[in-house]
Write an enzyme that holds these catalytic residues in place. Structure first.
Site, PDB file in Angstrom:
ATOM      1  N   HIS A   1     -33.018 -40.086   0.806  1.00 54.80           N
ATOM      2  CA  HIS A   1     -31.686 -40.692   0.931  1.00 54.80           C
ATOM      3  C   HIS A   1     -31.137 -40.963  -0.457  1.00 54.80           C
ATOM      4  CE1 HIS A   1     -32.670 -44.974  -0.011  1.00 54.80           C
ATOM      5  NE2 HIS A   1     -33.839 -44.685   0.504  1.00 54.80           N
TER       6      HIS A   1
ATOM      7  N   ASP B   1     -35.644 -45.801  -5.466  1.00 53.73           N
ATOM      8  CA  ASP B   1     -35.289 -45.874  -4.048  1.00 53.73           C
ATOM      9  C   ASP B   1     -33.828 -45.466  -3.873  1.00 53.73           C
ATOM     10  OD1 ASP B   1     -35.481 -46.370  -1.335  1.00 53.73           O
ATOM     11  OD2 ASP B   1     -35.020 -48.493  -1.551  1.00 53.73           O
TER      12      ASP B   1
ATOM     13  N   GLU C   1     -29.406 -44.689   4.460  1.00 53.96           N
ATOM     14  CA  GLU C   1     -30.714 -45.217   4.852  1.00 53.96           C
ATOM     15  C   GLU C   1     -30.785 -46.716   4.635  1.00 53.96           C
ATOM     16  OE1 GLU C   1     -34.894 -46.550   4.417  1.00 53.96           O
ATOM     17  OE2 GLU C   1     -33.291 -46.591   2.937  1.00 53.96           O
ATOM     18  N   GLU C   2     -30.209 -47.180   3.530  1.00 54.72           N
ATOM     19  CA  GLU C   2     -30.275 -48.611   3.236  1.00 54.72           C
ATOM     20  C   GLU C   2     -29.506 -49.439   4.265  1.00 54.72           C
ATOM     21  OE1 GLU C   2     -32.284 -49.721   1.323  1.00 54.72           O
ATOM     22  OE2 GLU C   2     -32.708 -48.233  -0.220  1.00 54.72           O
TER      23      GLU C   2
ATOM     24  N   GLU D   1     -39.982 -41.821   0.281  1.00 56.39           N
ATOM     25  CA  GLU D   1     -39.429 -43.169   0.190  1.00 56.39           C
ATOM     26  C   GLU D   1     -39.982 -43.905  -1.017  1.00 56.39           C
ATOM     27  OE1 GLU D   1     -37.615 -45.569   0.730  1.00 56.39           O
ATOM     28  OE2 GLU D   1     -36.315 -44.955   2.360  1.00 56.39           O
TER      29      GLU D   1
ATOM     30  N   HIS E   1     -35.227 -52.587  -5.668  1.00 62.20           N
ATOM     31  CA  HIS E   1     -33.939 -53.105  -5.187  1.00 62.20           C
ATOM     32  C   HIS E   1     -33.310 -54.098  -6.168  1.00 62.20           C
ATOM     33  CE1 HIS E   1     -34.102 -52.090  -0.591  1.00 62.20           C
ATOM     34  NE2 HIS E   1     -34.170 -51.014  -1.365  1.00 62.20           N
TER      35      HIS E   1
END
Length: 935
Positions: free
Chosen positions: A213, A225, A259-260, A286, A362
């Site tokens: 993603h 990510d 995706e998030e 991932e 993140h």
């Protein structure tokens, strides 16, 4: 007392030995014998022993006529040797684990993958900035770059034997999921870029799916990510398209753009795309960390051929079925697209993820320069080798023929991987259990039957008591430090946790066994005429021999205790049907085999240095694997504790994990503890380490967070500048306010932030208002059960350029007496809907998913909505069954708008507050609104 206990154990011989050695204190304070008979008997025994000693000390002649002295076995180890052996053993194995973790590439590659070009893709994608769904950066800039690169690859491979087809999908849909307590997800025109590679000669019928993603969370570049995975996939696509050898099957590369937003784009692809029906298996890329090695942390369901394919094909394997079973147990608050493909697509797959350095996952620190090029290289080589293997495999053509069964899999220090069917694992496990029981039964027959079994049971009780006392001690210690305001002192300085919790756990286990050895297995006594420093070994030997025991007897007994406990763990995991049972199986087979091989040596030489080293070598294989698993556990869970919410004391969790690690590692070290003459210095050293570190922790020497550029450990905070408007049943405004709503994502709350921003105090601490949907605040995700502490600073109202527009379109009564209402909402790319039926009323239907309302843990309904560019307004309907008092209304409905991108995502009050946060914090911020209506 000991004599009576041995009578209870039906061991009269040992009891008589003890009774003959009882002592009493005379009136002059000296130790005297109980009777003249005992004194005479003791003198006779002493004379006989002296005669035997003289005979044994006489020089003997060997077969060559040379004089030689008979060697007697060593009955104990010096304390220093015990400490050095155990510490050296643990340090050596830990060094091997760390070396294997840092060794990203092993051997030479048999496939061609260009990591430098993949890094260029990574830097270009992250250069666009945060890529939230619906943002220009995600929907236009990133999509345009990916299409440009795919079309370039397509043109380069025009003369190759493989054909590339490109399709851009923008699906809409909805589904319910039980992640984070359960909620419903709705999406509209999110973006998928699907690339199909297949033989040019004929159209393939069976396809592999590779998924990544390209979207990111707000305020993060999202390098690990998951931009790096998309960069890797671009280069794998290039490599496969340039292959000269033919392939049997095809592969679909899915670059998904949502995706998030809780797995929306993957759902749109697997449930709606025309290619989805041809997919037989998938590989999902991932991240739960930044860089390092990518680990296989879940596979299946069933389809063991996929794991075997990874084991055979992967050039740098890193996999563990233990990780899979831990992740699927739900203890890790995370999920991936794997779940969507498994549950909605009904296809098997492999989930790969980076797990190192989750502290900056993140956050703004998730940048390309923190990902080593070797990490990109190994991920690309593994994926390329795996796809090349599967695209010519027979299993992919008909996976149903290889459907059933589970697989035990794990890697050996990243050098090689092991995989075998679970049924073979069951046979190995059962054989290990039977071998252990046979060994223990043989020991029982040779040691007095019932007497040995009861002694074994006593040893088990002592060991379990030591574990329980250790756990309680560490939990009390964790709670004490939490009450002192020192929670998470280890977040930046993990070694401090080892010095506090690790030292305390080791000391407690050693102390309980030392007390058992000195008080339970021996009687009080003193060896006269020997100075204190050199008396330890002699005293221990005399005290144990005084009751017919020796250090050797006790060490053998507690080795058997370790076997029995690991055997019990193996049986438990077998009954649960867990593939992780291979771990206790290894902890039985290798120590038992080593012990049997060393039995003759131990009988003749006793606790010699050679025996000690060989014994530890027998433990090396299972222990190095156990220590690798311990590293993985702490590498994953330590960062998670920094984002697990305000309700779970992280020190309690960490103390429990340290206890578990100490219990596992100590299981076969007790053999050495009972061979050791003394543990006074070991306990003193452990106690000193604990005391000094605890004192430093108590004084605040270790600060939890760090802004060190080389290794940041930021505190995570959510900050929303929000306006709230509450409407009455008649549609009038009941109340309104605005402010800066602050959520801490870890247990420390605002404890360390408040000195920098004094306004954040208990005076502005929020309280949940149960009469309002979702406590009356604009929750972005349904995590209010995890994050209950928040603060609300008054601030001017927000004024977004594109404010939320919400209206009731229609309301009518059905033929069954239910109320059906239709609504329309137009707002930013992210909105959340909260539904709270009035007491007595029931929500029985809606237009989402399968039409059956799904509520969360609190009994409310949480609907997450997002859209891409040029999406129409959001329309939905609800069907409500009225209660007995319809005049009080049917339902309270609240809707929040979240502005993550564009000019509306910032305000002057928000910017002013963000500037005041310390540099070691990461405040992820945005603008939001909360509007509540009653119907």
């Amino acid at each position: 007392m000991t004599s009576a206990f041995l009578h209870f154990l039906n061991c009269p011989f040992l009891a008589s030995v003890l009774s003959d050695n009882r002592v009493s204190r005379g009136s002059d304070g000296k130790m005297e014998r109980d009777s003249t008979v005992r004194r005479v008997r003791a003198q006779q025994n002493q004379d006989q022993n002296q005669d035997q000693k003289q005979l044994s000390d006489r020089p003997q002649q060997n077969q060559n006529g040379l004089r030689m002295r008979k060697r007697s076995p060593l009955l104990s180890l010096s304390e220093a040797r015990t400490a050095v052996l155990l510490l050296g053993f643990v340090a050596l194995l830990w060094g091997l684990v760390l070396l294997s973790v840092k060794q990203l590439l092993v051997g030479t590659s048999s496939v061609h993958f260009n990591a430098s070009r993949a890094r260029e893709h990574l830097e270009r994608i992250t250069g666009f900035g945060p890529r939230t769904v619906g943002s220009w950066e995600n929907e236009e800039l990133t999509v345009s770059y990916l299409l440009e690169q795919i079309e370039l690859i397509q043109s380069e491979s025009a003369n190759r034997p493989h054909r590339i087809t490109l399709d851009v999908q923008r699906p809409s849909g909805s589904f319910s999921i039980d992640f984070l307590g359960g909620f419903t997800s709705v999406y509209d025109r999110v973006t998928n870029i699907a690339v199909r590679l297949e033989p040019r000669a004929q159209e393939a019928k069976h396809f592999m799916l590779a998924n990544c993603h390209f979207d990111s969370v707000a305020n993060s570049p999202g390098a690990s990510d998951d931009a790096v995975s998309c960069s890797v996939m671009l280069e794998v696509l290039r490599s496969l398209s340039n292959l000269s050898e033919p392939i049997k099957h095809g592969v679909i590369f899915l670059f998904n753009g949502a995706e998030e937003n809780i797995l929306q784009a993957s759902h749109g692809f697997i449930t709606q795309h025309r290619w989805a029906q041809q997919i037989r298996a998938f590989v999902n890329l991932e991240a739960a960390g930044v860089g390092g090695k990518e680990v296989v942390f879940q596979t299946g369901p069933e389809n063991p051929w996929l794991v075997r394919a990874y084991v055979k094909a992967a050039l740098h394997p890193f996999a563990s079925v233990v990780g899979q079973e831990v992740f699927q147990s739900g203890v890790i608050p995370s999920d991936t697209d794997f779940r969507i493909y498994r549950d909605f697509g009904r296809i098997p797959g492999i989930d790969l993820a980076f797990i190192e350095n989750g502290f900056i996952y993140h956050t703004k620190y998730d940048t390309p320069e923190r990902i080593h090029t070797d990490s990109i290289q190994r991920a690309g080589e593994n994926l390329l080798a795996l796809l090349r293997y599967l695209l010519v495999s027979e299993e992919l053509a008909d996976p149903s023929a290889y459907l059933h069964g589970q697989t035990v899999f794990f890697d050996v220090l990243g050098i090689a991987a092991v995989a075998y069917p679970a049924r073979i694992g069951s046979i190995l496990n059962l054989a290990a259990v039977l071998a252990t029981l046979l060994y223990l039964s043989t020991r029982s027959r040779g040691q007095g039957g019932v007497c040995y079994l009861r002694a074994l049971a006593g040893g088990v009780c002592v060991t379990l008591l030591s574990w329980l006392v250790t756990l309680l001690t560490l939990l009390i210690l964790a709670l004490l430090l939490t009450l002192l305001g020192r929670s998470m002192f280890w977040y930046t300085h993990f070694y401090s946790a080892l010095c506090v919790y690790g030292a305390a756990a080791a000391a407690k286990i050693v102390l309980v066994h030392t007390l058992a050895k000195n008080l339970y297995y021996t009687v009080s006594g003193r060896v006269k005429g020997v100075d204190k420093s050199s008396a330890d070994c002699e005293r221990t030997r005399h005290l144990l021999l005084s009751q017919g025991l020796s250090a050797v007897d006790l060490s053998e007994l507690f080795f058997d205790v370790g076997l029995l406990l690991w055997c019990s763990a193996l049986v438990f995991l077998m009954l649960r049907g867990l593939c992780s049972a291979y771990v206790p199986m290894m902890m039985l087979v290798f120590p038992l085999a080593g012990k049997l091989l060393l039995r003759g040596h131990f009988r003749s030489r006793g606790a010699s240095l050679q025996y000690s080293v060989l014994y530890l070598l027998g433990l090396a294989v299972p222990y190095v694997h156990i220590m690798f698993l311990i590293w993985v556990v702490f590498e994953i869970f330590t960062p998670i504790l920094g984002r697990s919410g305000t309700e779970i004391p992280p020190d309690v969790v960490l103390a429990s994990l340290v206890t578990l690690a100490a219990v596992i590692l100590s299981s076969y070290f007790m053999h050495f503890l009972y061979l050791s003459c003394s543990t006074r210095r070991i306990l003193a050293a452990l106690g000193s380490v604990f005391a000094v570190t605890f004192l430093l922790v108590s004084t605040g020497f270790f600060f939890p967070y760090s802004a060190d550029p080389s290794s940041p450990r930021p505190k995570r905070v959510f900050v929303q500048h929000t306006s709230r408007v509450l409407h009455a049943l008649d549609g009038s405004v009941e109340s309104s306010d605005s402010g800066l709503w602050i959520n801490s994502l870890d247990y420390t709350g605002m404890q360390h932030i408040a000195p920098h921003i004094p306004e954040i105090s208990d005076a502005v601490r929020t309280r949940c208002e149960p009469a309002l949907p979702y406590c009356g605040f604009p929750w972005f995700l349904p995590v209010k059960f995890l994050v209950k502490k928040s603060w609300y600073l008054p601030a001017p109202a927000v004024a977004p350029e594109a404010p939320l527009q919400f209206s009731l379109l229609s309301r009518h009564t059905t033929e069954w007496g239910n109320i059906n209402m239709s609504f329309e909402a137009r707002g930013p790319s992210h909105m959340t809907l909260y539904l709270l039926p009035v007491s007595g009323s029931s929500l029985i239907g809606w237009s989402f998913g399968d039409g059956k309302p799904s509520y969360d843990l609190s009994g409310e309904y949480f609907i997450f909505y997002s859209h891409g560019l040029q999406a129409p307004s959001w329309r939905f309907s609800l069907e409500i069954q009225p209660g007995e008092s319809p005049d009080e209304g049917l339902i309270s409905l609240a809707i929040s708008a979240h502005y993550f991108s564009g000019s509306d995502r910032r305000s002057e009050p928000l910017n002013d507050l963000l500037k005041r946060f310390p540099e070691w914090s990461f405040p992820s911020s945005w603008i939001s609104t909360y509007s509540m209506f009653r119907y």
